[in-house]
Design a protein around this motif. Structure first.
Motif, PDB file in Angstrom:
ATOM      1  N   THR A  23    -112.693 -53.363 -45.946  1.00  0.00           N
ATOM      2  CA  THR A  23    -113.512 -52.142 -45.990  1.00  0.00           C
ATOM      3  C   THR A  23    -114.956 -52.451 -45.604  1.00  0.00           C
ATOM      4  O   THR A  23    -115.597 -51.705 -44.861  1.00  0.00           O
ATOM      5  N   MET A  24    -115.484 -53.582 -46.103  1.00  0.00           N
ATOM      6  CA  MET A  24    -116.849 -53.977 -45.765  1.00  0.00           C
ATOM      7  C   MET A  24    -116.993 -54.212 -44.253  1.00  0.00           C
ATOM      8  O   MET A  24    -117.997 -53.838 -43.645  1.00  0.00           O
ATOM      9  N   GLU A  25    -115.964 -54.831 -43.664  1.00  0.00           N
ATOM     10  CA  GLU A  25    -116.015 -55.091 -42.215  1.00  0.00           C
ATOM     11  C   GLU A  25    -116.036 -53.780 -41.431  1.00  0.00           C
ATOM     12  O   GLU A  25    -116.788 -53.635 -40.461  1.00  0.00           O
ATOM     13  N   VAL A  26    -115.227 -52.825 -41.880  1.00  0.00           N
ATOM     14  CA  VAL A  26    -115.189 -51.525 -41.195  1.00  0.00           C
ATOM     15  C   VAL A  26    -116.523 -50.807 -41.348  1.00  0.00           C
ATOM     16  O   VAL A  26    -117.076 -50.278 -40.372  1.00  0.00           O
ATOM     17  N   PHE A  44    -115.046 -42.915 -41.269  1.00  0.00           N
ATOM     18  CA  PHE A  44    -116.123 -43.619 -41.969  1.00  0.00           C
ATOM     19  C   PHE A  44    -116.222 -43.149 -43.425  1.00  0.00           C
ATOM     20  O   PHE A  44    -116.344 -43.938 -44.354  1.00  0.00           O
ATOM     21  N   GLN A  45    -116.121 -41.820 -43.582  1.00  0.00           N
ATOM     22  CA  GLN A  45    -116.222 -41.257 -44.934  1.00  0.00           C
ATOM     23  C   GLN A  45    -115.073 -41.730 -45.812  1.00  0.00           C
ATOM     24  O   GLN A  45    -115.260 -42.041 -46.995  1.00  0.00           O
ATOM     25  N   ARG A  46    -113.870 -41.853 -45.225  1.00  0.00           N
ATOM     26  CA  ARG A  46    -112.713 -42.280 -46.013  1.00  0.00           C
ATOM     27  C   ARG A  46    -112.856 -43.734 -46.446  1.00  0.00           C
ATOM     28  O   ARG A  46    -112.508 -44.110 -47.552  1.00  0.00           O
ATOM     29  N   TYR A  47    -113.392 -44.564 -45.581  1.00  0.00           N
ATOM     30  CA  TYR A  47    -113.597 -45.974 -45.952  1.00  0.00           C
ATOM     31  C   TYR A  47    -114.692 -46.116 -47.005  1.00  0.00           C
ATOM     32  O   TYR A  47    -114.607 -46.966 -47.893  1.00  0.00           O
ATOM     33  N   LEU A  48    -115.715 -45.274 -46.888  1.00  0.00           N
ATOM     34  CA  LEU A  48    -116.785 -45.306 -47.886  1.00  0.00           C
ATOM     35  C   LEU A  48    -116.244 -44.884 -49.253  1.00  0.00           C
ATOM     36  O   LEU A  48    -116.567 -45.480 -50.285  1.00  0.00           O
ATOM     37  N   THR A  93    -125.325 -61.321 -50.612  1.00  0.00           N
ATOM     38  CA  THR A  93    -126.415 -60.334 -50.515  1.00  0.00           C
ATOM     39  C   THR A  93    -126.191 -59.331 -49.389  1.00  0.00           C
ATOM     40  O   THR A  93    -126.717 -58.218 -49.426  1.00  0.00           O
ATOM     41  N   ARG A  94    -125.376 -59.726 -48.387  1.00  0.00           N
ATOM     42  CA  ARG A  94    -125.132 -58.807 -47.271  1.00  0.00           C
ATOM     43  C   ARG A  94    -124.351 -57.567 -47.706  1.00  0.00           C
ATOM     44  O   ARG A  94    -124.466 -56.510 -47.083  1.00  0.00           O
ATOM     45  N   VAL A  95    -123.559 -57.703 -48.782  1.00  0.00           N
ATOM     46  CA  VAL A  95    -122.789 -56.548 -49.280  1.00  0.00           C
ATOM     47  C   VAL A  95    -123.738 -55.458 -49.763  1.00  0.00           C
ATOM     48  O   VAL A  95    -123.634 -54.277 -49.383  1.00  0.00           O
ATOM     49  N   MET A  96    -124.685 -55.849 -50.615  1.00  0.00           N
ATOM     50  CA  MET A  96    -125.632 -54.869 -51.138  1.00  0.00           C
ATOM     51  C   MET A  96    -126.501 -54.305 -50.010  1.00  0.00           C
ATOM     52  O   MET A  96    -126.745 -53.100 -49.943  1.00  0.00           O
ATOM     53  N   ASP A  97    -126.952 -55.180 -49.106  1.00  0.00           N
ATOM     54  CA  ASP A  97    -127.765 -54.720 -47.982  1.00  0.00           C
ATOM     55  C   ASP A  97    -127.010 -53.680 -47.159  1.00  0.00           C
ATOM     56  O   ASP A  97    -127.593 -52.688 -46.691  1.00  0.00           O
ATOM     57  N   LEU A  98    -125.702 -53.916 -46.994  1.00  0.00           N
ATOM     58  CA  LEU A  98    -124.886 -52.989 -46.214  1.00  0.00           C
ATOM     59  C   LEU A  98    -124.880 -51.602 -46.843  1.00  0.00           C
ATOM     60  O   LEU A  98    -125.025 -50.595 -46.146  1.00  0.00           O
TER      61      LEU A  98
END
Length: 976
Positions: A23-26, A44-48, A93-98
């Motif tokens: 999901t993060m990659e998408v 995009f909305q469904r993955y979010l 940290t890239r997860v939160m930044d994303l």
């Protein structure tokens, strides 16, 4: 794509982590794109949303019981507590930044913004074993705060973002330990507090605007409340933070709150975006509950912040209130002059007055919450910050000038020489007293029509809250005491005596002027109760001539006190009785009771003993007298304390027999019947716990007689309309309350069991317990005999009736299980049917009560070892019901423990029948895997208690096994 509730349990944690990484990659890929077409935006909305669901996962231990899992899943705000296996995925940290990047990109789409903010809120709540040490927590939190500040500083917050942002901050503050917060780099921590301050002020202004515009969706109000709660969490732990770090933020938030609640030009209240005042505010306010209740949480937070910055906030409140009271005084004088010179009273423009009243309203509320708390059932103490503030400035204070300002509410404080050398805490009280004085003078000048009843309520509410905490301050309760406060309000001081006299005069004036305003009159008598409920204060009150005049006036039913509402008269009687137990010499005390209680008794007896009483009983004047007497008796009962119960019980018992006679006379007047029963309810509620055996029997006897008369008068009577309003069945509700109060003796008993009626020592004991035969069980079961036939399924649709009914029958089963088999056949059947109905068709609260009733009934059968009784047969039926509930039916997990305890006792009683139920269930299984899984689970369930018996250890082991049982097989067999 989506998974909800228990369905997501099918995923293993490893699979879930892979889903999250994917999901993060998408999301990363989508976030790089400049523009999204409709189809891409939908994906995009469904993955979010999927990311949101993963972060809302309940990371519970795999062996946790299903009912615990379901309980957590039903919670709206699940805090994120992943295991250590998630470190690589979530501490990057890239997860939160994303997520911050994603939110900035999609924030104009309110639906997607809700998901992205919820993801960030979940990340802000992360805790548990995922963090290897404190250093990792500090690093994570620092990155989170930096991202949050960067996001907020770069945008103009949308309405749809307010609640989400406040949730992020709330989770962050409530989740991370104080030691982690304080370990942040000082500049970052300061920036965060500054941001929180600006956000709180901004959301507060927007919330005030929402209220004026009467918006349906109060998003800013919700966000503002959340931020104020966060401030409360921080300042209550302020010893962990650098000293004084919250003072300036507290000043800003406090100032902003005050500004939002003051009228223009000083404040922004009632102003829309274009600066146009709202004209519908009065109509809106009348539909709402009182502000002090509606905004109690907000006011508590603002009061706490005001204490943190007491140096600024207390003088500010004093200045604002003094200035508005001066303006109010001048405006009332000008209006009076206008009325004297005008032939048209309707020409008065109330706009200026109304604005002043609203300003004063909020200033008094905030002052009350700043100066005092209202701890329920605890000794109220002067807040430490207020005490410290007064102590720190005491060297600058002139005590004599302070006392002069306190004792001169008719004068402007600024007109008294040396007014700047006064204690600010006392001067704030003095400002409220001056408000009170302006109101009192206006009533004496016949300007009552121009006054605000709301302001009158605020004044007496404040004075009650203040008096509970400050009046006769007990120095022993404090490590350090403020000299100005102890000099002005301590025991044996002139200041305390003066203010008691002033408050008493205020009460008397209000009851005279505002008798037609029930809420104001009620707040006023509550202030009076506050003055006399503590013996030390009452000792001063009874020395005032006004007190005796009030007592005589009320006892003689003189106007305007006779015009007060019933509830106010009841509370006033309570206050007068409490005052009668103050310190007085025996002659004075005798005189007091002669003037307060004797007239009540004499008038009542004279009335009901008239030969023609049955003929005149329905006349309005007679009914008024009867109702006033009954209300007074309720008030007397409410005044019961351990040191006055002896006197009050004897006095009330003389009335209770007469009240039973009134049941006959007023049998066709439901409201009077209800009030008569209410007298018994209050006596039982307030006094039963203090009564020894013989006095308890007297009360049981008289209650039994009451119920017998009620039963005779209602025998065969049909209720006209089963769908009628609940208040038509107030009599049944009151009888159940009476029976429950009598049962409470079994739980709460303050009487001395070693000496019969210890608190009644010195009084005549009567014939004693030996000659008595009436018990609480007799009364309660007789009462149940009345109630059960009347409790139809239609009546049980009324929640308060239903809950009180089931609470009562559960109490009976728990306290008197041996009496249940002795019930008449029809009554027994009705009781069993009620239990079954409650278990299967009512709320989870009622179902739990019924399950709790089954265990003592089964234990009673086990004691007697009688196999052919109706109760034994009934418990066999209940075994199947409880078995089906736990194994076959979807049920509220809150009742699992009660159902488990009931099942265990029933299995002990009916072991063979239980085996038949298990074998019958297994026989229906066609799937070999499910069959074996069930068989193993049932074997394990009873293995620790074979053969099961009424043993506590075995029961505990069974319940533990049951938890594992429902976790393993729960859901396999549920009937949808």
């Amino acid at each position: 794509m989506e998974f909800h509730g228990s369905c997501k349990r099918i995923f293993q944690e490893d699979n879930l982590r892979q889903i999250f990484v994917l999901t993060m990659e998408v999301l990363q890929e989508f976030s790089r794109r400049e523009n999204l077409n409709a189809q891409m935006s939908s994906v995009f909305q469904r993955y979010l949303a999927l990311a949101n669901q993963v972060l809302s996962w309940n990371f519970l231990p795999p062996n946790l019981g299903r009912h615990y899992i379901a309980m957590f899943e039903s919670t709206q705000n699940v805090m994120l507590k992943p295991t250590e296996t998630w470190r690589e995925a979530l501490l990057d940290t890239r997860v939160m930044d994303l997520f911050f990047t994603v939110h900035i990109k999609i924030r104009e789409d309110s639906d997607m913004a809700q998901d992205s903010l919820q993801c960030l809120a979940q990340l802000a709540s992360m805790h548990g074993p995922i963090f290897p040490d404190e250093s990792a927590q500090v690093s994570y939190l620092a990155h989170l705060v930096e991202g949050l500040l960067s996001m907020i500083n770069g945008i103009e917050i949308e309405d749809s973002e307010a609640v989400g942002i406040s949730n992020i901050i709330s989770n962050l503050i409530s989740t991370f330990p104080r030691v982690i917060l304080t370990a942040l780099p000082s500049e970052l921590f300061t920036s965060f507090i500054n941001c929180l301050t600006l956000l709180t002020c901004s959301f507060g202004r927007s919330a005030a605007l929402e209220e004026v515009l009467d918006k349906d969706d109060m998003v800013y109000m919700e966000a503002y409340d959340k931020l104020l709660e966060s401030w409360l969490t921080l300042v209550q732990d302020d010893e962990h933070f650098p000293r004084g770090c919250f003072v300036q933020p507290a000043v800003q938030v406090f100032n902003s709150y005050i500004q939002c609640h003051l009228a223009a030009p000083d404040g922004t209240r009632n102003l829309t975006v274009n600066g146009v005042a709202s004209h519908e505010e009065d109509e809106i306010n009348e539909l709402q509950e009182d502000d002090r209740e509606l905004f109690s949480d907000q006011l508590a937070s603002i009061g706490m912040l005001g204490r943190i910055a007491a140096n600024h906030c207390i003088p500010l409140l004093t200045s604002l209130l003094e200035e508005r009271v001066t303006r109010l005084h001048g405006q009332l004088q000008r209006t009076q002059q206008h009325l004297m010179n005008s032939s048209n009273p309707g020409s008065v423009d109330r706009k200026v007055l109304d604005d002043l009243y609203e300003d004063i309203h909020w200033l008094i509320l905030v002052s009350g919450y700043l100066l005092a708390d209202d701890p329920q059932g605890e000794t109220p103490l002067i807040p430490a910050e207020v005490m410290e503030y007064s102590i720190n400035h005491s060297t600058e204070v002139d005590i004599n000038t302070t006392l002069q300002i306190l004792g001169s509410p008719g004068e402007k404080a600024s007109s008294i020489p040396g007014c700047n050398r006064t204690d600010s805490v006392i001067r704030l009280l003095s400002a409220v007293l001056r408000t009170s004085e302006v109101e009192s003078r206006a009533t004496r000048a016949s300007l009552t029509e121009l006054l605000s009843p709301q302001m009158g309520k605020d004044i007496v509410w404040f004075l009650k809250r203040w008096a509970k905490t400050y009046l006769l301050v007990d120095e022993k309760l404090y490590g350090q005491i403020s000299i100005p406060l102890s000099t002005a309000f301590g025991a044996d001081t002139e200041g305390a005596q003066w203010i008691v006299g002033y408050l008493l005069e205020k009460v008397i004036n209000n009851l005279s002027v505002w008798s037609s305003e029930p809420e104001l009159a009620n707040d006023t008598v509550e202030l009076l109760v506050c003055l006399v409920e503590k013996r030390e204060r009452a000792n001063i009150v009874v020395q005032c001539e006004n007190w005796w005049n009030l007592a005589k006036q009320f006892a003689s039913r003189s106007p305007p006190l006779d015009l007060l509402s019933s509830s106010v008269q009841r509370t006033l009687m309570k206050a007068l009785v409490l005052g009668g137990f103050a310190h007085m010499d025996s002659d004075t005390k005798q005189q007091y009771w002669t003037e307060v209680l004797h007239p009540l008794q004499q008038r009542f007896l004279n009335l009901i003993n008239q030969e023609n009483f049955p003929q005149i009983c329905q006349e309005e004047s007679v009914k008024r007298e009867i109702v006033a007497t009954l209300e007074a008796l309720c008030g007397i009962a409410e005044a019961t304390q351990i040191d006055n119960v002896a006197s009050l019980f004897s006095f009330l018992m003389d009335f209770l027999s007469s009240c039973i006679g009134l049941m006959e006379v007023y049998r066709n007047t439901p409201e009077t019947i209800n009030l008569i029963i209410e007298v018994f309810v209050e006596v039982a509620h307030k006094q039963i716990c203090y009564l020894g055996e013989s006095k308890s029997m007297k009360l049981y006897e008289v209650c039994l007689t009451l119920l017998q008369v009620y039963s005779k008068n209602n025998l065969g009577r049909k209720r006209a309309d089963v769908a009628a309003e609940e208040d038509q069945y107030q009599d049944l509700l009151l009888i159940m309350e009476l029976l429950t109060n009598l049962l409470s003796k079994e739980f709460i008993d303050f009487s001395d069991t070693g000496v019969d009626d210890e608190v009644f020592r010195g009084q005549e004991q009567g014939s004693g317990a030996a000659g008595r035969s009436v018990s609480a069980a007799d009364v309660v079961l007789f009462g149940v005999n009345i109630i059960l036939p009347l409790m139809s399924q239609d009546l049980l649709k009324f929640p308060s009736l239903c809950n009180q009914y089931y609470k009562l029958i559960t109490f009976i089963c728990e306290i008197f299980p041996e009496k249940i088999p002795q019930l008449p056949e029809e009554l027994f059947k009705s009781l069993m049917y009620s239990l079954e109905l409650g278990m299967t068709s009512m709320s989870s609260e009622v179902s739990q009560l019924c399950l709790e009733a089954l265990s003592p009934l089964a234990e009673q059968c086990a004691k007697t070892q009688e196999k052919d009784t109706p109760l034994f047969i009934a418990t066999r039926h209940f075994l199947k019901l409880v078995f089906d509930m736990l194994v076959l039916q979807k049920h509220n997990t809150e009742i699992t423990v009660a159902a488990g305890e009931a099942l265990y006792t029933l299995v002990c009683l009916h072991q063979a029948e239980y085996q038949e139920l298990v074998e019958s269930l297994l026989a229906t299984q066609r799937d070999a895997v499910i069959y074996q899984r069930l068989a193993d689970a049932f074997n394990k369930l009873t293995a620790s208690s074979t053969p099961p018996s009424m043993d506590r250890k075995q029961k505990v082991a069974f319940l533990k096994s049951l938890e594992e049982f429902v976790s393993n097989v729960g859901g396999l067999l549920c009937v949808k």
